[in-house]
Design a protein around this motif. Structure first.
Motif, mmCIF file in Angstrom:
data_model
loop_
_atom_site.group_PDB
_atom_site.id
_atom_site.type_symbol
_atom_site.label_atom_id
_atom_site.label_comp_id
_atom_site.label_asym_id
_atom_site.label_seq_id
_atom_site.Cartn_x
_atom_site.Cartn_y
_atom_site.Cartn_z
ATOM 1 N N VAL A 38 2.566 -6.920 1.153
ATOM 2 C CA VAL A 38 3.059 -6.323 2.397
ATOM 3 C C VAL A 38 2.238 -5.056 2.624
ATOM 4 N N MET A 39 1.287 -5.126 3.545
ATOM 5 C CA MET A 39 0.324 -4.052 3.729
ATOM 6 C C MET A 39 0.525 -3.355 5.078
ATOM 7 N N CYS B 24 0.839 -1.195 0.000
ATOM 8 C CA CYS B 24 0.000 0.000 0.000
ATOM 9 C C CYS B 24 0.874 1.245 0.000
ATOM 10 N N PRO B 25 0.345 2.391 -0.451
ATOM 11 C CA PRO B 25 1.160 3.601 -0.522
ATOM 12 C C PRO B 25 1.380 4.265 0.826
ATOM 13 N N GLY B 26 0.610 3.876 1.821
ATOM 14 C CA GLY B 26 0.719 4.515 3.127
ATOM 15 C C GLY B 26 -0.241 5.691 3.233
ATOM 16 N N PHE C 56 6.283 -1.049 7.042
ATOM 17 C CA PHE C 56 5.757 -1.802 5.898
ATOM 18 C C PHE C 56 6.499 -1.419 4.615
ATOM 19 N N GLN C 57 6.936 -0.135 4.509
ATOM 20 C CA GLN C 57 7.701 0.283 3.341
ATOM 21 C C GLN C 57 9.062 -0.418 3.311
ATOM 22 N N ILE D 79 1.217 -10.240 4.392
ATOM 23 C CA ILE D 79 1.236 -9.830 5.788
ATOM 24 C C ILE D 79 0.558 -8.471 5.910
ATOM 25 N N SER D 80 -0.227 -8.305 6.963
ATOM 26 C CA SER D 80 -0.892 -7.038 7.236
ATOM 27 C C SER D 80 -0.318 -6.482 8.532
#
Length: 427
Positions: free
Chosen positions: A358-359, A315-317, A326-327, A376-377
């Motif tokens: 990878v969220m 996700c972009p965050g 996560f980044q 993975i969340s």
């Protein structure tokens, strides 16, 4: 205006690239055969920027491009010294176990280099000829014929590559004059388009008359503008069934070059136009030449045309994500998977199709992770300090603590071994 709901009985056609309708060309070196066109996958090509006279340096860069995923590599052959270096470059590559076909890029003096250095003509797997740079007047036809006859004698395919920056000016002037005589002349841009296409197709027909088969000819009509490229290739594809090479002639640097190339190539590939591609990026200072290969691979993989590396969805965050964890994990996993692919190609067949997620929070994290092979969340703002892991659509376990990143990478490694290692064992 009322919304019209989608009926459950209505079938929504999944988007997919159109089928290609081109002849197949075989590019060979030793036992390696790269099929271009026909039912073969769209191929990735790159070009060195070394001085070809530096045989060792050029061979090293060719190897780097090949390892990165380029299936053919073009080198500049512009002087007698460069032509004489080609067999040594080929020999160095063979010694390193790199059997990637080499393409010789010729302008102005290719007729002399190919005839005067026969070892160069033999060591190359394909020649690139620019009809706009093979001589003027009476010399044009003679020198073009010399190059084609060498290709036919050595049984080498040829790419006839027209560039709008080096278009045959005599042909363009002739077509401009003819256009001026019309009652309603076309715009100059239209004449340029027509001249580019005419140069390519007439040159291909002439090459056939000189002894090349249609399945030894690849055409390209390179432009530097996205809409210009799309217009010309759409017209070219309607007028011939030769295999086609795509690429903006000067894509540019950084994001500009990447976005422009992606926009142009994606539009054409989705229509079933194009059999090989090159992303002509201008490297940024300190950037590896292999970046152009990485972008080309990503274009084909994003369109679903080919798979080269496991994909990592992240996700972009936003304001819900609590940190850069996560980044960092997404980049760590992505870098790890790419680095391992040269070793995994034989050991884990099919691993390039794997999807990892990878969220960074609960909104889309669990859903995206379920859609991935393994995902993975990570916890976001206000969420419990826990990271559920999903494998093949099912929640498998929950990670906690300071070693989530390391533990998840181990889970990815175990998943690859269990799923794709079994394929090797079965064989």
């Amino acid at each position: 205006m009322k919304d019209t709901p989608v009926s459950l009985e209505e079938y929504i056609e999944p988007a997919a690239p159109a089928a290609r309708h081109s002849r197949q060309v075989l590019v060979r070196w030793g036992s390696r055969v790269v099929a271009v066109g026909g039912d073969a996958p769209v191929r990735v090509q790159a070009m060195t920027n070394t001085d070809t006279v530096d045989a060792i340096g050029t061979a090293i860069q060719v190897k780097e491009l090949a390892v990165a995923g380029s299936e053919m590599v073009r080198i500049t052959v512009n002087t007698p010294e460069a032509a004489q270096a080609v067999p040594y470059i080929r020999d160095q590559l063979d010694r390193m176990g790199i059997d990637v076909p080499l393409i010789g890029d010729f302008h102005y003096n290719g007729h002399r280099l190919l005839t005067e250095v026969p070892a160069c003509a033999e060591a190359l797997s394909k020649y690139r000829i620019n009809p706009g740079n093979v001589g003027k007047g009476d010399k044009h036809d003679k020198q073009f014929a010399q190059m084609v006859e060498v290709a036919a004698r050595h049984d080498k395919p040829v790419r006839i590559g027209v560039n709008w920056g080096s278009l045959d000016q005599e042909l363009l002037a002739q077509m401009m004059d003819e256009n001026a005589k019309l009652a309603e002349p076309f715009e100059p841009q239209q004449i340029m388009y027509r001249a580019i296409i005419t140069s390519a197709i007439q040159s291909a027909r002439r090459a056939e008359q000189l002894g090349l088969r249609a399945d030894q000819i690849i055409l390209s009509c390179k432009m530097s503008g996205v809409q210009d490229l799309v217009s010309v290739y759409q017209a070219l594809a309607k007028r011939c069934d030769y295999a086609l090479h795509l690429g903006l002639t000067e894509a540019g640097m950084g994001t500009k070059g990447t976005v422009a190339s992606t926009a142009a190539l994606a539009l054409l590939l989705q229509q079933g136009i194009g059999d090989t591609i090159r992303v002509s990026l201008t490297p940024q200072p300190g950037e590896a030449r292999t970046q152009e290969v990485v972008v080309a691979l990503e274009i084909l993989q994003s369109l679903g045309l080919r798979s080269f590396n496991p994909s990592v969805t992240a996700c972009p965050g936003c304001g819900r994500t609590t940190s850069t964890t996560f980044q960092e994990l997404a980049k760590q996993i992505d870098d790890y998977l790419r680095a391992q692919m040269p070793l995994w190609k034989e050991r884990y067949p099919g691993v390039e199709t794997m999807k990892v997620a990878v969220m960074g929070c609960i909104v889309n994290g669990p859903g995206e992770s379920k859609h991935a092979d393994i995902g993975i969340s990570l916890p976001g703002t206000g969420e419990a300090p826990a990271a559920p892991v999903f494998i093949d659509g099912e929640k498998a376990l929950t990670l906690r603590g300071e070693r989530i990143a390391q533990e998840f990478q181990t889970l990815v490694e175990d998943y690859i071994e269990k799923r794709f290692g079994a394929a090797t064992t079965a064989h």
